[in-house]
Design a protein around this motif. Structure first.
Motif, PDB file in Angstrom:
ATOM      1  N   GLU A 400       0.832  -1.218   0.131  1.00  0.00           N
ATOM      2  CA  GLU A 400      -0.091   0.080  -0.118  1.00  0.00           C
ATOM      3  C   GLU A 400       0.954   1.299   0.112  1.00  0.00           C
ATOM      4  OE1 GLU A 400      -3.180   0.135   3.012  1.00  0.00           O
ATOM      5  OE2 GLU A 400      -3.526   2.241   2.267  1.00  0.00           O
ATOM      6  N   GLU A 401       1.882   1.412   0.886  1.00  0.00           N
ATOM      7  CA  GLU A 401       2.512   2.432   1.101  1.00  0.00           C
ATOM      8  C   GLU A 401       3.400   3.024  -0.341  1.00  0.00           C
ATOM      9  OE1 GLU A 401       0.822   4.268   3.815  1.00  0.00           O
ATOM     10  OE2 GLU A 401       2.651   5.135   3.020  1.00  0.00           O
ATOM     11  N   ARG A 404       0.771   4.142  -2.769  1.00  0.00           N
ATOM     12  CA  ARG A 404      -0.037   5.328  -2.456  1.00  0.00           C
ATOM     13  C   ARG A 404       1.072   6.352  -2.921  1.00  0.00           C
ATOM     14  NH1 ARG A 404      -4.947   5.146  -0.933  1.00  0.00           N
ATOM     15  NH2 ARG A 404      -5.722   3.352   0.356  1.00  0.00           N
ATOM     16  N   LYS A 405       2.428   6.031  -2.525  1.00  0.00           N
ATOM     17  CA  LYS A 405       3.432   7.252  -2.838  1.00  0.00           C
ATOM     18  C   LYS A 405       3.562   7.548  -4.335  1.00  0.00           C
ATOM     19  CE  LYS A 405       8.160   7.948  -1.227  1.00  0.00           C
ATOM     20  NZ  LYS A 405       8.857   7.847  -2.666  1.00  0.00           N
ATOM     21  N   LYS A 428      -6.019   8.847   5.219  1.00  0.00           N
ATOM     22  CA  LYS A 428      -5.157   9.749   4.344  1.00  0.00           C
ATOM     23  C   LYS A 428      -4.375  10.880   5.046  1.00  0.00           C
ATOM     24  CE  LYS A 428      -8.020   9.126   0.080  1.00  0.00           C
ATOM     25  NZ  LYS A 428      -8.880   9.728  -0.714  1.00  0.00           N
ATOM     26  N   GLU A 430      -1.935  10.857   7.192  1.00  0.00           N
ATOM     27  CA  GLU A 430      -0.297  11.061   7.364  1.00  0.00           C
ATOM     28  C   GLU A 430      -0.028  11.525   5.744  1.00  0.00           C
ATOM     29  OE1 GLU A 430       1.663  11.209   9.747  1.00  0.00           O
ATOM     30  OE2 GLU A 430      -0.265  10.552  11.002  1.00  0.00           O
ATOM     31  N   HIS A 431      -0.531  11.093   4.616  1.00  0.00           N
ATOM     32  CA  HIS A 431      -0.099  11.613   3.555  1.00  0.00           C
ATOM     33  C   HIS A 431      -0.534  13.113   3.413  1.00  0.00           C
ATOM     34  CE1 HIS A 431       1.116   8.090   1.541  1.00  0.00           C
ATOM     35  NE2 HIS A 431       0.168   7.372   2.333  1.00  0.00           N
TER      36      HIS A 431
END
Lengths: 467, 467
Positions: A400-401, A404-405, A428, A430-431
């Protein structure tokens, strides 16, 4: 939570409406995606006055308040943490539709009214409330406002923000601010309702609203239109906008494989014919009859001659119109049946979308060859549900990370938004805190401190933790 | 102002653009109604960076900043007091139209762009920017945003707020907040631009904006329609909304005597025929051709049969269409030629307007028999320019307080707004501070303190004085 607070809450709303047993609270404490599970005392006030009492108790005792309407959040926005310290404030008993004014074309509703119930109620008076999306049978107005909900009719009618003329809000200290005048023009100071709309319950509890109504659409022309590329879809969008103007009410882009999957996974939903001759399909809706306004058939005919359109199915009946929309709205469910999906909900300037798709899908596939993207969205608003599945289905989640990045990097690089519709919530956060302009974040925090000095409103969502 | 500050300002924007002599500053220091005359150093930065420098100096030296764009305020909103302590910050040199994006249908503009120049620039690209009102040849975008301007196209396209997708703002400490992404959907936190729009320069200086564009209207049908009463005008509005839906783009109500006065005072402006057979007239506009959409003639024909409409002149040419609008837009000028007028700018729920007019005009006439009201406005938005002249012409002004008191009392009693479009500025500040919900006022003050802790932004306008 300490027993004294619970007693106060029972005195405020009645013993029956303060739920403390796991079995009773459970349905309120998990989000639709089942990712976020919390723990809390659930309080179910009946009206604004009772909401005010609950928030007053919370403020005096510094107890976190998590407002919840229909609970259809996709980002954990209305789910508390698992400390058990919070009050889950359910608005669902505030479910009255109070006033349908067909001259002013407005309706006054409580926060717990289900969106679909509102649709039906105003339809009986010959009016139309345009906000619509898949979860309309469960989502409630308070949540639609707190998250500035979007959906399929934004192209013509705007987001929930654009549909709201007034609010009643219980402020973080329990006072009730009522501004339900329903005026279309009012330049007497700051437009405060705009702060609460889209604030995800971090500034107060929305209890009532005045919403705009519209005349019912005077007809309907809908088509599934096959195109070669997102680029051609953008060209078609421009043709449709120019020719159909305000009657263009829907313009959804979908990968061909999304349509195929819907039919495979949900066989009751038929396709109008083969769709594998085109990699991309558009669902276009023009809300008038061909005699009373622009003809979608003519628009598509011209685009066909220009080489923009490769294939098209025009709905021949109301039943077919509903079936076409059913295909579009069933994509998330069909995807879910194949495996777990990482939901994204991004927006970009429309012209940038074709190139964004190209680059981002290529980068993702290079890094994770087993990816199975399911790409669809509200192209007319520049909004893509850029959803990522995988074969086998658990791989996308395990990465996932990284996924998403890449997705967010490419979005932010093009000045896009990482949350077009769904909000930030927990998923969302943290992002968001990393990617948002620090100055903008600073302003948000200042406003949050000004309105909620004790930090009781929906902590752990959207904004950084208080120091 | 002390010489050291003036030197700093000259270093920031260039000596030539810091005006201190009366002759040079004078044009900037009086409002359009000539009621408000101020005194200040006028500073004319060329771009956002220079605006930032000026505001930084102001913040460090605690010097009040009065932002001004086109200076067409009707409430003294962009005029400083006469202490001479303030910086009049003129945005007119920021006059670039930066980017017309015909795919995203957006335009990026600086705050000093004249509204009419924007109209022309986007028209050349086949697009339409709908905000429009009488002062469009002088009013500038920054002022339109700071006051959330309205005008004649709100019925279909909304206020300036609804037309704005992004802002750049110089904050009260001089930092530049840039949010010009031009997205139609973005749910990443509070929608901060909404705070600055309509805040009358009290929270920061708007320097740039992204605005929505539309396809050009595909046709035009306009009529002057005679009715017996405001009540019948409301009925006609409903007929038009139902039949013409999104193509109904204008619906203005005027007293018959307003039309007559325009022709008497400005003989170049002709009327299409006699208008004294009906006490009220509606200017209705449907933005399509009768073959491409609803026919205004048919709508009016049906309303005539129903007894709602008594007489009607349909524009037979573009020239006549323009002439009809010219009549409507010339009412304030014609009124001004007869004598001094007290301008009001109120809004109400539409259904309440006929009764409001009845009661309020009667109360006013009872108290001041020599009153000569000139009643007209944007009925489709519930917005009336309830203007009060008198014979002889000075009497209305001499009795201003009493006249405003009755008018505002009747407005507020019906949950209306005492400023639909023009804002509060200096003119309506005392009334606003008395009549506004104290809780709402408290929230505004809190936000103002949070964003502008030193209270340098446009003091003496809108909000109460800092303690």
């Amino acid at each position: 939570m300490n027993a004294e607070i619970i007693e106060k809450l029972k005195a405020a709303v009645g013993e029956k409406y303060v739920l403390t047993e796991d079995e009773a609270t459970k349905p309120f404490l998990v989000d639709w995606t089942k990712r976020f599970v919390g723990k809390a005392v659930v309080v179910r006030p009946a009206n604004t006055e009772e909401v005010s009492r609950v928030v007053r108790i919370a403020n005096e005792t510094r107890t976190p308040v998590v407002p919840q309407a229909g609970g259809t959040t996709l980002v954990g926005g209305s789910i508390p943490d698992d400390s058990g310290n919070a009050i889950l404030l359910s608005l669902s008993r505030l479910n009255k539709i109070e006033d349908i004014d067909t001259v002013n074309d407005t309706v006054t509703v409580e926060a717990g009214v289900i969106l679909e119930d509102l649709h039906k109620a105003v339809e009986e008076k010959g009016r139309f409330f345009p906000l619509s999306f898949g979860a309309k049978g469960s989502a409630e107005i308070g949540g639609n406002l707190a998250t500035n909900a979007g959906g399929t009719a934004v192209l013509r009618y705007g987001n929930m923000r654009d549909l709201c003329l007034g609010l009643e809000v219980v402020l973080p200290d329990g006072r009730i601010w009522t501004a339900l005048r329903g005026l279309r023009k009012d330049n007497t100071g700051y437009d405060l309702k705009q702060l609460f709309i889209g604030s995800e319950g971090t500034l107060g509890v929305i209890t009532r609203a005045v919403l705009k109504l519209y005349p019912q659409p005077i007809g309907n022309q809908t088509a599934l239109v096959g195109v070669e590329s997102p680029d051609d879809a953008v060209k078609l969008l421009n043709e449709c906008r120019t020719a159909a103007g305000p009657y263009l009410t829907g313009f959804e882009l979908m990968q061909s494989k999304c349509l195929v999957r819907v039919h495979e996974q949900l066989p009751d939903i038929g396709l109008p014919g083969p769709v594998d001759d085109c990699p991309w399909w558009v669902l276009a809706e023009v809300s008038c009859s061909p005699d009373s306004g622009p003809s979608l058939e003519e628009i598509l005919g011209k685009a066909f001659e220009d080489g923009i359109v490769k294939n098209a199915y025009l709905a021949q009946s109301l039943k077919e119109f509903e079936a076409f929309w059913k295909i579009r709205e069933s994509i998330p469910e069909a995807d879910a049946r194949v495996g777990n999906n990482l939901h994204n909900d991004i927006s970009l300037k429309i012209a940038l979308i074709p190139e964004f798709l190209d680059v981002t899908v290529r980068r993702l596939k290079d890094a994770y060859p087993w990816l199975d993207p399911s790409l669809y969205g509200h192209l007319g608003d520049g909004n893509l549900h850029f959803n990522i599945g995988s074969i086998p289905s658990n791989l996308a989640f395990e990465n996932e990370e990284g996924i998403r990045k890449i997705t967010y990097e490419e979005t932010v690089k093009r000045n896009g938004s990482i949350s077009a519709e769904h909000g930030i919530g927990q998923l969302k956060r943290e992002h968001f805190l990393q990617l948002k302009d620090p100055l903008e974040l600073e302003l948000m925090v200042k406003i949050s401190h000004a309105l909620d000095p004790n930090g009781i409103m929906n902590p752990g969502k959207l904004l950084p933790d208080r120091k």
